[in-house]
Write a protein that holds these residues in place. Structure first.
Motif, PDB file in Angstrom:
ATOM      1  N   ALA A 132       0.836  -6.652  10.635  1.00  0.00           N
ATOM      2  CA  ALA A 132      -0.582  -6.981  10.566  1.00  0.00           C
ATOM      3  C   ALA A 132      -1.332  -6.459  11.787  1.00  0.00           C
ATOM      4  N   ALA A 133      -0.648  -6.388  12.938  1.00  0.00           N
ATOM      5  CA  ALA A 133      -1.293  -5.915  14.162  1.00  0.00           C
ATOM      6  C   ALA A 133      -1.674  -4.443  14.071  1.00  0.00           C
ATOM      7  N   ILE A 134      -0.894  -3.663  13.313  1.00  0.00           N
ATOM      8  CA  ILE A 134      -1.193  -2.231  13.196  1.00  0.00           C
ATOM      9  C   ILE A 134      -1.699  -1.851  11.810  1.00  0.00           C
ATOM     10  N   GLY A 135      -1.568  -2.779  10.851  1.00  0.00           N
ATOM     11  CA  GLY A 135      -1.861  -2.467   9.455  1.00  0.00           C
ATOM     12  C   GLY A 135      -3.223  -1.873   9.174  1.00  0.00           C
ATOM     13  N   PRO A 136      -4.304  -2.438   9.729  1.00  0.00           N
ATOM     14  CA  PRO A 136      -5.634  -1.918   9.358  1.00  0.00           C
ATOM     15  C   PRO A 136      -5.951  -0.530   9.901  1.00  0.00           C
ATOM     16  N   LEU A 137      -5.192  -0.054  10.893  1.00  0.00           N
ATOM     17  CA  LEU A 137      -5.617   1.140  11.622  1.00  0.00           C
ATOM     18  C   LEU A 137      -4.644   2.309  11.554  1.00  0.00           C
TER      19      LEU A 137
END
Length: 349
Positions: free
Chosen positions: A45-50
């Motif tokens: 989730a920490a890297i998922g959006p980007l």
């Protein structure tokens, strides 16, 4: 004009490694900082959006190389054909693992995709590190501007070299540890609870290793390509890169010890950017160094596009860069702050 496009090309690579380097580093540490399924989902989730946005900088790097230095593009993509396909497959597997790992609530399904996610991130860091090592060391470039690389030759960085030798492996290990440390810094800033605490302890240890490996790589680079350091200290951007390296390390250790998370991330970003800038300044103007005959080397001036192509391309590049930076600012503002477990449950990844 050639110098401007060389700087633009270097900027594209710096942005890719700084931004995507966090994704690679955080991904390869997933099993280390995440002990439960919920904690591992927190890392994603920490890297998922980007993550997909960060890969655009790599596409931009390739497109800029084609537009500005077509001879380098042609020789490099042919010579590194096998390595590039491995890189592409690792990028595909990493993207697929992010997208589908959370689709089925089955422990075996998720564990398998988490494993693929970690391995693909490790391989990506190694491949990128080995590629940078090849650029610094040089390739067996022939007089016709072509070269071919096996995986191994005699494991020596001189003569008819292969992709892997003791120098390129050393650079690959250095980049692997550096990106892992950068990813740990990012997880310290983006997470809380046990994942945050484990990431903080790991970041402190990894950055000590990075500082030690920096000395080793410097000595090895002096042995393999000593003229790079002469070029580095005679280029203004070389000094900028050195300032980023040493200033970044100071920021990292100061930020980690003082619980200033943003300062630590800023420091690791400056460190990676400094490495790339100092290296680019040191090798300029030679972009492809021949390890078999120095006269076969390709410089930026030899490989640059002919005619008014560079001037014409410079008209649209600022427009495209403004749009890219504007969107990047928007997306980072939208996803700023720490990722919480309850937010992770709502993620589609």
């Amino acid at each position: 004009m050639v110098e401007i496009w060389y700087a633009i090309l270097s900027f594209m690579l710096v942005m890719f490694l700084v931004l995507e380097g966090f994704d690679f580093g955080a991904g390869m540490l997933q099993f280390v900082v995440g002990k439960t399924e919920a904690e591992r989902r927190l890392v994603i989730a920490a890297i998922g959006p980007l993550w997909s946005w960060h890969e655009v900088w790599l596409v931009g790097f390739g497109a800029t190389l084609l537009v500005a230095f077509p001879a380098i593009f042609t020789a490099s993509f042919a010579g590194f054909y096998l390595a590039l396909f491995l890189l592409l497959w690792c990028l595909i597997l990493r993207g697929v693992s992010i997208e589908v790992s959370g689709h089925i609530a089955d422990p075996m399904w998720r564990a398998a995709w988490h494993f693929i996610f970690v391995v693909s991130n490790i391989l990506l860091a190694i491949l990128i590190g080995a590629a940078l090592g090849n650029v610094l060391r040089g390739v067996p470039l022939e007089a016709n501007g072509k070269f071919a690389l096996a995986f191994f030759s005699n494991f020596s960085p001189y003569g008819r070299v292969g992709i892997l030798d003791w120098y390129t492996v050393s650079v690959a290990v250095f980049i692997l540890v550096t990106l892992a440390a950068h990813g740990a810094n990012g997880l310290v800033q983006k997470t809380s609870g046990p994942v945050h605490d484990r990431s903080l302890r790991l970041a402190v240890t990894l950055w000590k290793i990075v500082a030690a490996l920096l000395v080793v790589i410097t000595v090895e680079s002096w042995q393999v390509r000593p003229e790079m350091f002469h070029g580095m200290i005679h280029q203004p951007f070389g000094w900028l890169g050195l300032a980023g390296i040493f200033g970044g390390l100071v920021f990292v250790f100061t930020g980690l010890q003082g619980n200033r998370e943003f300062l630590a991330v800023l420091g690791s970003s400056a460190f990676i950017a400094g490495l790339m800038i100092a290296g680019a300044a040191g090798v300029f103007p030679v972009m492809l160094r021949s390890t078999i005959a120095p006269e076969n080397s390709l410089s930026a001036f030899q490989a640059a596009a002919a005619g008014n192509g560079l001037t014409a391309a410079l008209i649209w590049w600022p427009v495209a860069s403004i749009l890219a930076v504007t969107y990047m600012v928007f997306i980072y503002r939208h996803y700023r702050g720490k990722v919480e477990p309850e937010q992770d449950a709502q993620q589609p990844y």
